[in-house]
Write a protein that holds these residues in place. Sequence first.
Motif, PDB file in Angstrom:
ATOM      1  N   ARG A  94       0.652  -1.147   0.047  1.00  0.00           N
ATOM      2  CA  ARG A  94      -0.203  -0.119  -0.018  1.00  0.00           C
ATOM      3  C   ARG A  94       0.958   1.245   0.188  1.00  0.00           C
ATOM      4  O   ARG A  94       0.578   2.348  -0.759  1.00  0.00           O
ATOM      5  N   GLY A  95       1.765   1.304   0.708  1.00  0.00           N
ATOM      6  CA  GLY A  95       2.780   2.689   0.805  1.00  0.00           C
ATOM      7  C   GLY A  95       3.872   2.662  -0.101  1.00  0.00           C
ATOM      8  O   GLY A  95       4.134   3.693  -0.548  1.00  0.00           O
ATOM      9  N   ALA A  96       4.576   1.514  -0.496  1.00  0.00           N
ATOM     10  CA  ALA A  96       5.737   1.596  -1.191  1.00  0.00           C
ATOM     11  C   ALA A  96       5.302   1.047  -2.764  1.00  0.00           C
ATOM     12  O   ALA A  96       6.256   1.589  -3.461  1.00  0.00           O
ATOM     13  N   GLY A  97       4.479   0.466  -2.914  1.00  0.00           N
ATOM     14  CA  GLY A  97       4.044  -0.147  -4.328  1.00  0.00           C
ATOM     15  C   GLY A  97       4.554  -1.533  -4.484  1.00  0.00           C
ATOM     16  O   GLY A  97       5.275  -2.198  -3.774  1.00  0.00           O
ATOM     17  N   LEU A  98       4.248  -2.044  -5.690  1.00  0.00           N
ATOM     18  CA  LEU A  98       4.590  -3.370  -5.935  1.00  0.00           C
ATOM     19  C   LEU A  98       5.790  -3.614  -6.444  1.00  0.00           C
ATOM     20  O   LEU A  98       6.457  -4.633  -5.723  1.00  0.00           O
ATOM     21  N   GLY A  99       6.594  -2.952  -6.983  1.00  0.00           N
ATOM     22  CA  GLY A  99       7.986  -2.776  -7.291  1.00  0.00           C
ATOM     23  C   GLY A  99       8.992  -2.983  -5.974  1.00  0.00           C
ATOM     24  O   GLY A  99       9.615  -3.965  -5.991  1.00  0.00           O
ATOM     25  N   PRO A 100       8.858  -2.155  -5.189  1.00  0.00           N
ATOM     26  CA  PRO A 100       9.766  -2.034  -3.932  1.00  0.00           C
ATOM     27  C   PRO A 100       9.195  -3.174  -2.771  1.00  0.00           C
ATOM     28  O   PRO A 100      10.045  -3.893  -2.332  1.00  0.00           O
ATOM     29  N   GLN A 145      -0.299   0.006  -7.787  1.00  0.00           N
ATOM     30  CA  GLN A 145       0.953   1.119  -8.116  1.00  0.00           C
ATOM     31  C   GLN A 145       2.288   0.540  -8.047  1.00  0.00           C
ATOM     32  O   GLN A 145       2.713  -0.289  -7.319  1.00  0.00           O
ATOM     33  N   VAL A 146       2.940   1.044  -9.100  1.00  0.00           N
ATOM     34  CA  VAL A 146       4.456   0.402  -9.180  1.00  0.00           C
ATOM     35  C   VAL A 146       5.041   0.969  -8.189  1.00  0.00           C
ATOM     36  O   VAL A 146       6.145   0.048  -7.405  1.00  0.00           O
ATOM     37  N   LEU A 151       6.988   6.696  -2.054  1.00  0.00           N
ATOM     38  CA  LEU A 151       8.083   6.832  -3.073  1.00  0.00           C
ATOM     39  C   LEU A 151       8.000   7.864  -3.954  1.00  0.00           C
ATOM     40  O   LEU A 151       8.642   8.025  -4.812  1.00  0.00           O
ATOM     41  N   GLN A 152       6.812   8.729  -4.022  1.00  0.00           N
ATOM     42  CA  GLN A 152       6.605   9.856  -4.842  1.00  0.00           C
ATOM     43  C   GLN A 152       6.896  11.007  -4.402  1.00  0.00           C
ATOM     44  O   GLN A 152       6.746  11.343  -3.230  1.00  0.00           O
ATOM     45  N   PHE A 153       7.589  11.788  -4.969  1.00  0.00           N
ATOM     46  CA  PHE A 153       8.188  13.335  -4.490  1.00  0.00           C
ATOM     47  C   PHE A 153       7.303  14.154  -5.239  1.00  0.00           C
ATOM     48  O   PHE A 153       6.928  14.454  -6.424  1.00  0.00           O
TER      49      PHE A 153
END
Length: 153
Positions: A94-100, A145-146, A151-153
């Motif tokens: 939920r917070g960091a996304g699928l990739g991380p 979300q990837v 992680l979005q700035f």
Amino acid sequence: MPLAIKHPKDFWTGIIFLAFGLSAMFIGRDYPMGTAGKMGPAYFPTVLGGLLTLIGSIAVYRSFKRRGEAIEKFHLKELFIVLSAVVLFGVLMRGAGLGPAAVVLIMISAYASPQFKWHEALLLAIGMAGFAVLVFVKLLGLPLQVFGPWLQF
């Protein structure tokens, strides 16, 4: 003549199958069954539970008839590491996304292996995370979300 378990792995596998199969049938007993043409909520768990029970019974029976190796040591530390990685994956999705989250899952799970090497695990984690993004986000179009809001700035 007492019964002797000759294949402990088959025996315990059969016991696990029996437990899941009988549990599914027990849980589904209060729901309407329906028919094969118009299945009720109890149909699938009852049929699947019956099949699991049958497979488990066969495995237990075979454990008394054929020889096999003993069960090895139960690796609690490794089990805890992998389970922790799965829970952390769920939290990070939920917070960091699928990739991380996928990278963290694979790195921590790989750490449970005695053959763990950082560079190999990192390459595997990046490759598998990329594959997961490609399959689930791009090809299947799932709303994941990837990179999440952390992680979005």
